[in-house]
Enzyme design. Structure first.
Site, PDB file in Angstrom:
ATOM      1  CG  ASN A   1      -1.745   1.280   1.310  1.00  0.00           C
ATOM      2  OD1 ASN A   1      -2.434   1.636   0.363  1.00  0.00           O
ATOM      3  ND2 ASN A   1      -1.643   1.999   2.421  1.00  0.00           N
ATOM      4  CD  GLU A   2      -1.570   5.680  -0.109  1.00  0.00           C
ATOM      5  OE1 GLU A   2      -2.627   6.090  -0.647  1.00  0.00           O
ATOM      6  OE2 GLU A   2      -1.084   6.190   0.923  1.00  0.00           O
TER       7      GLU A   2
ATOM      8  CD  GLU B   1      -6.005   4.195  -0.350  1.00  0.00           C
ATOM      9  OE1 GLU B   1      -5.764   5.353   0.061  1.00  0.00           O
ATOM     10  OE2 GLU B   1      -5.373   3.200   0.041  1.00  0.00           O
TER      11      GLU B   1
ATOM     12  CD1 TRP C   1      -9.383   6.465   3.625  1.00  0.00           C
ATOM     13  CD2 TRP C   1      -8.847   4.395   2.981  1.00  0.00           C
ATOM     14  NE1 TRP C   1      -8.704   5.895   4.665  1.00  0.00           N
ATOM     15  CE2 TRP C   1      -8.357   4.616   4.296  1.00  0.00           C
ATOM     16  CE3 TRP C   1      -8.634   3.158   2.386  1.00  0.00           C
ATOM     17  CZ2 TRP C   1      -7.646   3.639   5.009  1.00  0.00           C
ATOM     18  CZ3 TRP C   1      -7.927   2.199   3.097  1.00  0.00           C
ATOM     19  CH2 TRP C   1      -7.438   2.443   4.378  1.00  0.00           C
TER      20      TRP C   1
END
Length: 485
Positions: free
Chosen positions: A182-183, A308, A354
């Protein structure tokens, strides 16, 4: 897992909360959710040391996956998080015996929320701590032990046998895709990290290949925001700021890897310090530029998931009027951009907001800065977008040679029973296969082309509440119908 020492909303158990949340999401037309396959807090550990797991946390994950299956939801599971310390990038490096020993205490442990620049402090000491942590964080993508621990965790997750339904995760159709990370951040602005773009690209190549070797059944994606890098200087104008090119990501180069099945894009204009009046225009350019880039990859077009986005609100802004004034326009403009791309036939895989707020404890603000509760006005915007996507996804039947069906909702006007019927002749008529059609099939094909009907590839998809032919799903068969079956 819910603490027995706390009072929950409605005195519900953790299992009831999960069930209520996913049932409500499906009823709103949501068809996919994204969740972590790792810890974000020391209170509820999954992996307590390299290769050592807490079975309580894993059984909770089993339950969420089984509940998602029950309500017809598919799940994207992330293997590791860039931001949170526990089971995240920084803890993997701290676990490593091949990385240098940590010389200062981590400022990220037990941090509420994502880290901000303020965590490092000010002045020369703050700069020194920031540089130290930035260099150490980037080791995750090249350190031998960190990579080994990550690979072992991936293998453990893919090979886990769900304690509730007996399915191996790698064979579970409820899981639609894996997020590698994630990211991700490998920040090249620091001199010691100048090779971060290459380092991260090599890591993606190695780890996506590793996942594919263990699991040929599921899609693989990155989980990154989609910042443009040096491989496409003409696209860097669409980045939110200059700093975006110095985080190790390179959307086109990263997505071109053979084992990356679809691209991901995140949008956080509040965090990226964009002026409020510029956000709608930025979001539209951000979406459209990635659609164009995804369609022109050297390996061929790949779908792009708008994975997101959200709108940050302070605690004193969480009122119906302020939500409508501040958050809802961002959702409306984002969905308008996504729908514009879909209408233009661009390769967009879907959109995810999100986040879904889950009320757990009495007196707790379940929303946080970004959460949307089921009775917030924003949820109606989400439901309208889900309905749009449902109509787009189910506007034409599979081709007859695919071996699927052409299922349509049927309503008994006398009994009110809702069911679904397979009409292969409609697929034949729609795709101009005159030899296998009839009058009913021709009429249904005409209704599909005029937007007056929906069609589904399986009975399960047709009968699914929320995303199927009926908001409530198909009826439970009557006793007479059960005997006939």
């Amino acid at each position: 897992m819910v603490s027995r020492r706390a009072e929950t909303v409605g005195d519900r158990s953790g299992a009831q909360i999960v069930d209520d949340t996913l049932r409500a999401a499906a009823a709103r037309g949501i068809n996919t959710v994204r969740m972590w396959g790792h810890t974000t807090t020391s209170l509820y550990p999954f992996q307590i040391a390299p290769g050592r797991y807490d079975e309580r946390g894993l059984k909770s994950l089993d339950f969420v996956l089984e509940t998602a299956r029950k309500y017809g939801l598919q799940v994207i599971v992330s293997f590791v998080d860039n931001w949170k310390y526990y089971n995240g990038v920084d803890q993997y490096v701290d676990w490593s015996t091949t990385a240098p020993n940590r010389t200062v205490a981590s400022p990220f442990k037990d941090l509420m929320g994502d880290p901000t620049p303020a965590i490092y402090g000010t002045g020369p000491a703050g700069d020194e701590l920031k540089n130290y942590e930035t260099e150490r964080h980037a080791l995750f993508f090249s350190d031998p032990d960190a990579k080994k621990f990550y690979k072992n965790h991936v293998a453990f997750m893919i090979n886990r046998n769900n304690s509730i339904n007996g399915r191996v995760y790698g064979d579970d159709p409820t899981i639609i895709a894996w997020n590698l990370i994630n990211e991700p951040r490998c920040e090249s602005w620091l001199a010691a990290n100048r090779d971060c773009n290459r380092r991260f690209q090599n890591w993606l190549q190695e780890m996506s290949t590793h996942v594919r070797s263990l699991d040929p059944n599921h899609l693989i994606t990155i989980g990154s925001e989609g910042f443009y890098g040096d491989s496409t200087p003409e696209l860097m104008q669409y980045n939110p700021q200059q700093w975006a090119r110095e985080l190790g990501q390179d959307f086109v180069m990263n997505t071109n890897l053979p084992n990356i099945d679809f691209a991901t894009v995140h949008a956080w204009p509040d965090n990226w310090m964009l002026p409020q009046d510029k956000i709608p225009a930025f979001l539209d350019r951000w979406v459209q530029s990635h659609m164009a880039a995804g369609a022109k990859l050297s390996v061929g077009s790949k779908p792009v998931m708008f994975e997101e986005f959200g709108k940050k609100l302070d605690a004193n802004q969480q009122t119906e009027s302020l939500i409508q004034q501040l958050r809802d326009p961002i959702y409306q403009s984002t969905y308008a951009s996504v729908e514009k791309a879909i209408d233009a036939g661009q390769p967009i895989a879907g959109s995810m907001f999100w986040k879904l707020a889950i009320p757990v404890f009495d007196g707790q603000d379940a929303r946080g800065p970004y959460g949307v509760e089921n009775d917030d006005p924003t949820m109606q915007i989400i439901q309208d977008h889900a309905e749009y996507l449902k109509r787009k996804m189910n506007s034409q039947p599979p081709r007859p040679e695919c071996g699927l069906g052409a299922w349509f909702g049927t309503l008994d006007q006398q009994t009110g029973e809702r069911n679904c019927a397979n009409v292969p002749a409609a697929a034949a008529a729609y795709h101009n296969s005159a030899a296998n059609t009839d009058a009913i099939g021709t009429k249904l094909a005409e209704d599909l082309k005029a937007g007056r009907a929906l069609v589904f590839p399986t009975k399960a998809a047709c009968c699914k509440a929320g995303t199927g032919a009926f908001a409530e799903g198909c009826s439970v068969p009557s006793k007479k119908l059960r005997r006939a079956l």
